[in-house]
Design a protein around this motif. Structure first.
Motif, PDB file in Angstrom:
ATOM      1  N   ASN A  13     -38.598  48.515 111.818  1.00  0.00           N
ATOM      2  CA  ASN A  13     -37.788  49.515 112.523  1.00  0.00           C
ATOM      3  C   ASN A  13     -37.786  50.816 111.742  1.00  0.00           C
ATOM      4  O   ASN A  13     -37.698  50.792 110.516  1.00  0.00           O
ATOM      5  CB  ASN A  13     -36.331  49.054 112.653  1.00  0.00           C
ATOM      6  CG  ASN A  13     -36.214  47.805 113.465  1.00  0.00           C
ATOM      7  OD1 ASN A  13     -37.027  47.561 114.357  1.00  0.00           O
ATOM      8  ND2 ASN A  13     -35.232  46.982 113.148  1.00  0.00           N
ATOM      9  N   LEU A  14     -37.781  51.913 112.464  1.00  0.00           N
ATOM     10  CA  LEU A  14     -37.791  53.212 111.814  1.00  0.00           C
ATOM     11  C   LEU A  14     -36.577  53.383 110.893  1.00  0.00           C
ATOM     12  O   LEU A  14     -36.637  54.060 109.867  1.00  0.00           O
ATOM     13  CB  LEU A  14     -37.818  54.317 112.874  1.00  0.00           C
ATOM     14  CG  LEU A  14     -38.265  55.685 112.404  1.00  0.00           C
ATOM     15  CD1 LEU A  14     -39.613  55.625 111.726  1.00  0.00           C
ATOM     16  CD2 LEU A  14     -38.296  56.666 113.565  1.00  0.00           C
ATOM     17  N   SER A  15     -35.461  52.734 111.260  1.00  0.00           N
ATOM     18  CA  SER A  15     -34.253  52.902 110.455  1.00  0.00           C
ATOM     19  C   SER A  15     -34.409  52.298 109.055  1.00  0.00           C
ATOM     20  O   SER A  15     -33.579  52.525 108.188  1.00  0.00           O
ATOM     21  CB  SER A  15     -33.036  52.323 111.170  1.00  0.00           C
ATOM     22  OG  SER A  15     -33.261  50.984 111.505  1.00  0.00           O
ATOM     23  N   ASN A  16     -35.467  51.529 108.834  1.00  0.00           N
ATOM     24  CA  ASN A  16     -35.692  50.964 107.496  1.00  0.00           C
ATOM     25  C   ASN A  16     -36.573  51.834 106.618  1.00  0.00           C
ATOM     26  O   ASN A  16     -36.911  51.447 105.496  1.00  0.00           O
ATOM     27  CB  ASN A  16     -36.327  49.570 107.609  1.00  0.00           C
ATOM     28  CG  ASN A  16     -35.307  48.525 108.022  1.00  0.00           C
ATOM     29  OD1 ASN A  16     -34.127  48.645 107.688  1.00  0.00           O
ATOM     30  ND2 ASN A  16     -35.735  47.534 108.763  1.00  0.00           N
ATOM     31  N   ILE A  17     -36.937  53.008 107.109  1.00  0.00           N
ATOM     32  CA  ILE A  17     -37.957  53.792 106.401  1.00  0.00           C
ATOM     33  C   ILE A  17     -37.527  54.166 104.972  1.00  0.00           C
ATOM     34  O   ILE A  17     -38.340  54.104 104.046  1.00  0.00           O
ATOM     35  CB  ILE A  17     -38.368  55.042 107.227  1.00  0.00           C
ATOM     36  CG1 ILE A  17     -39.618  55.706 106.609  1.00  0.00           C
ATOM     37  CG2 ILE A  17     -37.236  56.048 107.353  1.00  0.00           C
ATOM     38  CD1 ILE A  17     -40.248  56.760 107.509  1.00  0.00           C
ATOM     39  N   LEU A  18     -36.252  54.506 104.785  1.00  0.00           N
ATOM     40  CA  LEU A  18     -35.829  54.894 103.432  1.00  0.00           C
ATOM     41  C   LEU A  18     -35.908  53.699 102.485  1.00  0.00           C
ATOM     42  O   LEU A  18     -36.355  53.823 101.345  1.00  0.00           O
ATOM     43  CB  LEU A  18     -34.408  55.470 103.435  1.00  0.00           C
ATOM     44  CG  LEU A  18     -34.182  56.766 104.213  1.00  0.00           C
ATOM     45  CD1 LEU A  18     -32.755  57.271 103.998  1.00  0.00           C
ATOM     46  CD2 LEU A  18     -35.166  57.852 103.820  1.00  0.00           C
TER      47      LEU A  18
END
Lengths: 152, 529
Positions: A13-18
């Motif tokens: 998921n993009l929200s895991n990028i950090l």
């Protein structure tokens, strides 16, 4: 750990990028996000290289160029300034013979500045990798860095 | 069963770890075992006790005796002399004691001892043990909400309490919750803003490290009130210990059935996730924070729509600060009327401050709204270091305002300070003694903003750069009178035209430094012939 294994720890998921970038950077011996790291992250999250690069370049905790084995992050916020951070910056620049953002010739230390670390009660403060140090003086900084040199 | 006759509390937070608290803890435990006292003496970890810069701090109960600057080498002496023979180690006894009670705004000669609200458990309980939080009345708030209040009642109680956001903007909490609860859209989200980056502020870190369950309960109550099933805690990447403690606390709460499906058979389901930031001050702005949570650059969004109607992934979202949420369980448990017994009519409750700089005892304090700056500095923080004179304070962080000696007796609360064109902001109080160079301080503030400007909008991106060039010139002795006028003018344009509070707030430190230290700043520029 290889890149593949790091990526697999997270849902794509993009929200895991950090989180993914934090882990990839920690895993890189030169402590930065290499071209290959950014590519792998983009492929995994199905976003273009340019997207990952733009996010990585926005946050100060990520570096896009190789760094030394140890990262010094000296706080330059007003509370540390009041307690003498300025002279420490000059001292470190001189003793390590680097500019801000630079890495020593032996690849041992990279000198960076950081925003408030939230340990203002013991200003001036710095982080050496994950560890915090406070009530700094030139002598104290010297002994911290010397100790680290000997540990490696 | 052995009866524990002494409890040794050791304060474990980022500051004491730095001073070697883990090594002291290990040395104490080893020494207690070596001297055969294992069953009689318990060593427990707790959060910050409110004093910083005093090294490793331990408290021995039942005596309630504080030791400061303890080293591993002191362990055998403490164990043998104090714990075995009952003779306190005088040389280590803390001389500058942190005040554990709320200071009344109207002093009646003696300070009345009061329970703290937000920091009630910090430095008292073991933050890694949910049972200790429960023993102190923890999770009673959520119980009362389920059985008595129901969601509408929770919002009403918060509304009656008069709680406003403690992150800096001072928006009415109940109003946010009410909007979000009525906004169409599903699911809804609760976000805790723990991206504490305002220079000089570390209250949220110490709340998280000292009492993580209080935040969890506060978020549950917010979720219950607005009808959200999921919450996120967005926390600074640098706050390693806070992240660790929060994750532990969340796991424990799940184990106790306080997070997850159908909590306490109420039909309400709620869960939490911790998200780690990566170093960007602007992400403290709520819409930038939401962008960052979604995996983007942390640029602020256009407002409206506000997050309460279109927030995370376009859904209704409440974003609250750590301290705000930490007030909520106490209000729900004790009632709005109780809460209104603290603070002022317009601004009930307390405020947690971090008081730092040239004071005798820097640290974390909780004072009633309406307490004067003088009391905070001289009653709590022991006055100015080395007996020097007070010159001024920077209150509210870098985005805050300078205050001169004439402000010492102003009552500190969100409403009253507005009248003096000052702010409470994040609650950081940076105290400066007579030797402080105001231009140097201003320079540091402006450099900070230049570094943290996200580059999204023109006034802030270019303005911060211009301001830094000018202030550097003044500090270097090459400034002119027109330069000071430019500082004011540029920052006014930024205040009126910047996209988010970052650029808008820069005028405050500039205008306030001129208000209180006009002669000093003008004295630093070349005088017209």
């Amino acid at each position: 750990m290889n890149r593949e294994a790091i990526l697999k720890k997270f849902e794509p998921n993009l929200s895991n990028i950090l989180y993914i970038m934090h882990d990839l950077q920690d895993n890189n011996p030169e402590r930065y996000l290499a071209k290959e790291d950014i590519e792998a992250c983009g492929d995994y999250l199905n976003v273009p290289y340019s997207y990952v690069h733009s996010v990585a370049s926005f946050y100060t905790m990520f570096s896009l160029k190789p760094r030394g084995r140890n990262i010094i992050r000296l706080c330059e916020s007003p509370p540390c300034h009041l307690m003498g951070a300025d002279s420490l910056i000059d001292y470190l620049k001189g003793s390590l013979k680097v500019d801000i953002g630079g890495t020593t010739k032996d690849g041992m230390f990279t000198l960076e500045l950081t925003s408030c670390l939230g340990v203002c009660g013991v200003a001036p403060a710095m982080m050496l990798n994950e560890e915090m140090f406070g009530n700094l003086t030139p002598e104290k900084v010297d002994s911290i860095l010397d100790k680290r040199r000997k540990e490696i | 069963m052995n009866l524990v006759r002494n409890h040794v509390l050791i304060s474990i937070d980022a500051g004491t770890i730095m001073a070697g608290a883990r090594a002291v803890e290990k040395a104490l435990v080893d020494e207690i075992n070596r001297q055969g006292l294992a069953g009689e003496i318990a060593v427990l970890e707790t959060g910050s006790i409110g004093a910083t810069g005093q090294g490793v701090v331990i408290v021995v109960y039942p005596e309630g005796l504080y030791y400061a600057n303890v080293t591993p080498e002191d362990a055998s002496e403490i164990v043998e002399e104090h714990l075995l023979k009952g003779r306190p180690v005088k040389r280590l006894i803390m001389t500058e004691m942190p005040r554990q009670q709320v200071i009344r705004k109207e002093k009646t000669g003696l300070l009345k001892e009061q329970a703290r609200i937000v920091l009630r458990n910090s430095g008292v309980i073991n933050p890694e043990n949910i049972d200790e939080y429960i023993a102190e009345g923890g999770y009673e708030g959520i119980e009362r909400a389920f059985t008595e209040l129901k969601p509408a009642g929770v919002i009403k109680e918060i509304k009656d309490s008069g709680l406003v956001g403690r992150g800096g903007a001072a928006f009415t909490t109940a109003m946010k919750w009410d909007f979000a609860s009525k906004a169409p859209g599903d699911p809804k989200y609760i976000i805790c803003n723990a991206d504490e980056g305002e220079p000089g502020t570390f209250k949220d870190r110490l709340i998280l490290e000292g009492d993580p369950h209080k935040l969890i309960e506060g978020m549950m109550l917010a979720g219950y009130a607005v009808g959200a099933a999921k919450g996120f805690i967005y926390i600074r990447g640098e706050y390693a210990l806070s992240i660790e403690r929060l994750e532990k606390a969340i796991t424990q709460a799940r184990l106790y059935g306080l997070l997850g499906e159908n909590i306490l058979e109420s039909g309400f389901s709620f869960d939490l996730a911790v998200m780690k930031g990566a170093g960007a001050y602007v992400c403290g702005e709520e819409t930038a924070l939401i962008e960052s949570l979604e995996g983007k650059r942390g640029h602020p969004r256009n407002k409206p729509p506000y997050p309460v109607t279109e927030g995370l992934w376009g859904k209704p979202t409440v974003v609250n600060n750590v301290e705000t949420l930490a007030n909520v369980p106490e209000i729900i448990r004790n009632g709005a009327a109780w809460y209104r017994g603290y603070g002022t009519d317009k601004c009930p409750g307390t405020k947690v401050y971090t008081i730092i700089g040239n004071v005798a005892t820097p640290g974390l304090i909780e004072a009633e709204m309406g307490t004067t700056l003088r009391d905070i500095i001289y009653e709590y923080a022991g006055g100015i270091k080395e007996g020097k004179k007070f010159k001024g304070a920077l209150v509210g962080g870098a985005a805050g305002a300078f205050m001169g000696p004439e402000m010492l007796d102003a009552k500190m609360d969100f409403v009253n300070l507005k009248e003096y064109a000052a702010v409470l902001g994040s609650g950081a109080i940076l105290v400066m003694d007579e030797s402080t160079d105001i231009v140097g301080m201003l320079q540091s503030v402006l450099h900070f903003f230049k570094h943290e400007s996200c580059g999204h909008c023109v006034p802030c991106r270019l303005g911060t750069k211009q301001l830094v060039e000018i202030v550097d010139r003044i500090a270097g002795g090459k400034g002119k009178v027109e330069d000071i006028e430019s500082l004011v003018k540029i920052s006014e344009v930024m205040r009126d035209t910047s996209f988010c509070p970052l650029g808008q707030s820069l005028n405050l430190p500039i205008s306030s430094s001129l208000k209180y230290f006009r002669d000093e700043v003008y004295g630093r520029v070349q005088q017209p012939a």
